[in-house]
Design an enzyme around this catalytic site. Structure first.
Site, PDB file in Angstrom:
ATOM      1  N   GLY A  82       0.834  -1.183   0.000  1.00 33.26           N
ATOM      2  CA  GLY A  82       0.000   0.000   0.000  1.00 33.26           C
ATOM      3  C   GLY A  82       0.874   1.240   0.000  1.00 33.26           C
ATOM      4  O   GLY A  82       2.039   1.203   0.399  1.00 33.26           O
TER       5      GLY A  82
ATOM      6  N   CYS B  35       6.340  -0.136   7.294  1.00 32.50           N
ATOM      7  CA  CYS B  35       5.848   1.056   6.606  1.00 32.50           C
ATOM      8  C   CYS B  35       6.947   1.584   5.706  1.00 32.50           C
ATOM      9  O   CYS B  35       8.102   1.683   6.124  1.00 32.50           O
ATOM     10  CB  CYS B  35       5.445   2.109   7.637  1.00 32.50           C
ATOM     11  SG  CYS B  35       4.824   3.646   6.904  1.00 32.50           S
ATOM     12  N   LEU B  36       6.584   1.923   4.487  1.00 34.65           N
ATOM     13  CA  LEU B  36       7.563   2.465   3.547  1.00 34.65           C
ATOM     14  C   LEU B  36       8.084   3.823   4.006  1.00 34.65           C
ATOM     15  O   LEU B  36       9.147   4.254   3.562  1.00 34.65           O
ATOM     16  CB  LEU B  36       6.949   2.569   2.151  1.00 34.65           C
ATOM     17  CG  LEU B  36       6.537   1.234   1.518  1.00 34.65           C
ATOM     18  CD1 LEU B  36       5.859   1.471   0.177  1.00 34.65           C
ATOM     19  CD2 LEU B  36       7.729   0.300   1.374  1.00 34.65           C
TER      20      LEU B  36
ATOM     21  N   GLN C 112       2.671   9.899   1.541  1.00 36.23           N
ATOM     22  CA  GLN C 112       3.970   9.225   1.529  1.00 36.23           C
ATOM     23  C   GLN C 112       4.822   9.623   0.337  1.00 36.23           C
ATOM     24  O   GLN C 112       6.047   9.471   0.381  1.00 36.23           O
ATOM     25  CB  GLN C 112       3.786   7.708   1.548  1.00 36.23           C
ATOM     26  CG  GLN C 112       3.230   7.204   2.866  1.00 36.23           C
ATOM     27  CD  GLN C 112       3.112   5.701   2.848  1.00 36.23           C
ATOM     28  OE1 GLN C 112       2.121   5.155   2.380  1.00 36.23           O
ATOM     29  NE2 GLN C 112       4.154   5.045   3.336  1.00 36.23           N
TER      30      GLN C 112
ATOM     31  N   HIS D  59      -3.929   0.774   7.845  1.00 39.35           N
ATOM     32  CA  HIS D  59      -2.600   1.387   7.797  1.00 39.35           C
ATOM     33  C   HIS D  59      -2.588   2.581   6.841  1.00 39.35           C
ATOM     34  O   HIS D  59      -2.129   3.676   7.188  1.00 39.35           O
ATOM     35  CB  HIS D  59      -1.576   0.331   7.365  1.00 39.35           C
ATOM     36  CG  HIS D  59      -0.176   0.828   7.297  1.00 39.35           C
ATOM     37  ND1 HIS D  59       0.782   0.432   8.201  1.00 39.35           N
ATOM     38  CD2 HIS D  59       0.440   1.674   6.430  1.00 39.35           C
ATOM     39  CE1 HIS D  59       1.920   1.033   7.903  1.00 39.35           C
ATOM     40  NE2 HIS D  59       1.741   1.790   6.825  1.00 39.35           N
ATOM     41  N   GLU D  60      -3.096   2.380   5.628  1.00 39.74           N
ATOM     42  CA  GLU D  60      -3.078   3.453   4.627  1.00 39.74           C
ATOM     43  C   GLU D  60      -4.030   4.582   5.008  1.00 39.74           C
ATOM     44  O   GLU D  60      -3.717   5.754   4.806  1.00 39.74           O
ATOM     45  CB  GLU D  60      -3.407   2.907   3.236  1.00 39.74           C
ATOM     46  CG  GLU D  60      -2.421   1.865   2.729  1.00 39.74           C
ATOM     47  CD  GLU D  60      -0.955   2.270   2.830  1.00 39.74           C
ATOM     48  OE1 GLU D  60      -0.640   3.465   2.646  1.00 39.74           O
ATOM     49  OE2 GLU D  60      -0.121   1.394   3.093  1.00 39.74           O
TER      50      GLU D  60
ATOM     51  N   HIS E  16      -2.479   7.075   7.296  1.00 39.06           N
ATOM     52  CA  HIS E  16      -1.617   8.060   6.632  1.00 39.06           C
ATOM     53  C   HIS E  16      -2.411   9.296   6.204  1.00 39.06           C
ATOM     54  O   HIS E  16      -1.891  10.412   6.232  1.00 39.06           O
ATOM     55  CB  HIS E  16      -0.934   7.458   5.398  1.00 39.06           C
ATOM     56  CG  HIS E  16       0.269   6.643   5.710  1.00 39.06           C
ATOM     57  ND1 HIS E  16       1.397   7.159   6.310  1.00 39.06           N
ATOM     58  CD2 HIS E  16       0.539   5.332   5.489  1.00 39.06           C
ATOM     59  CE1 HIS E  16       2.306   6.209   6.455  1.00 39.06           C
ATOM     60  NE2 HIS E  16       1.810   5.094   5.964  1.00 39.06           N
TER      61      HIS E  16
END
Length: 188
Positions: free
Chosen positions: A46, A99-100, A51, A141-142, A145
């Site tokens: 994701g 997480c990226l 991000q 999670h997304e 953000h």
């Protein structure tokens, strides 16, 4: 299409609520295409607009479940409904996520087991996805953000302390840091 730099924890765009998408045009289609390419190159499951430095309420996702079914799409201006999270002890393996925007680290976090995602697609058409397990985790999670929350902000002791230590060790937590998938180092 292009791979975009991914912002690292500490960049203000990651810690502020995103704005609604209002223009459904070629610029948005290009952004979404670039986000898919970036997510796949990272690799991740994701990726949210903030991000990649775009403070808009959208995310892309792509994950193949245990039955080899691909779940892939874009959620624009989403609303997320979740079931109550369990209260049992965390399973450090099954509930670990990464997480990226906090690259290379994984910590366990309790999430709700199921979720309903309501959003619109690139054409502005509404849709709904009912998700359980890992897909529900990805959506949560997304979605976080989009509200300026990184998963490490939600960690309990001792994992929150370990995340803070990792952030200090990597000199994160300051504006302007990013990394580009396909490279071995972080950019500033």
């Amino acid at each position: 299409m292009a791979v975009l730099p991914i912002r690292i924890s500490g960049d203000p765009v990651l810690h502020s609520p995103a704005s609604a998408v209002t223009e459904f045009d070629d610029e948005l289609r290009t952004l979404v295409s670039d986000m898919f390419e970036t997510m796949d190159a990272a690799p991740g499951v994701g990726l949210a607009g903030p991000q990649v430095g775009v403070p808009l309420r959208l995310f892309v996702y792509g994950w193949t479940d245990d039955d080899d079914v691909l779940h892939r799409g874009v959620a624009i201006n989403p609303v997320l409904w979740i079931s109550p999270a369990g209260t049992e002890e965390l399973d450090e393996d099954l509930e670990a996520e990464g997480c990226l925007s906090f690259p290379g680290e994984r910590f366990p976090l309790r999430r709700s087991e199921s979720a309903i995602l309501e959003a619109v697609d690139l054409e502005g058409q509404p849709f709904q996805v009912r998700a359980d397990g890992w897909l529900a985790r990805i959506f949560q999670h997304e979605y976080d953000h989009l509200d300026g929350v990184i998963y490490v902000d939600r960690l309990t002791h001792p994992f929150g302390k370990a995340a803070a230590k990792a952030s200090r060790k990597n000199s994160w937590g300051v504006p302007g840091l990013s990394w580009l998938p396909g490279r071995d180092h972080l950019e500033d």
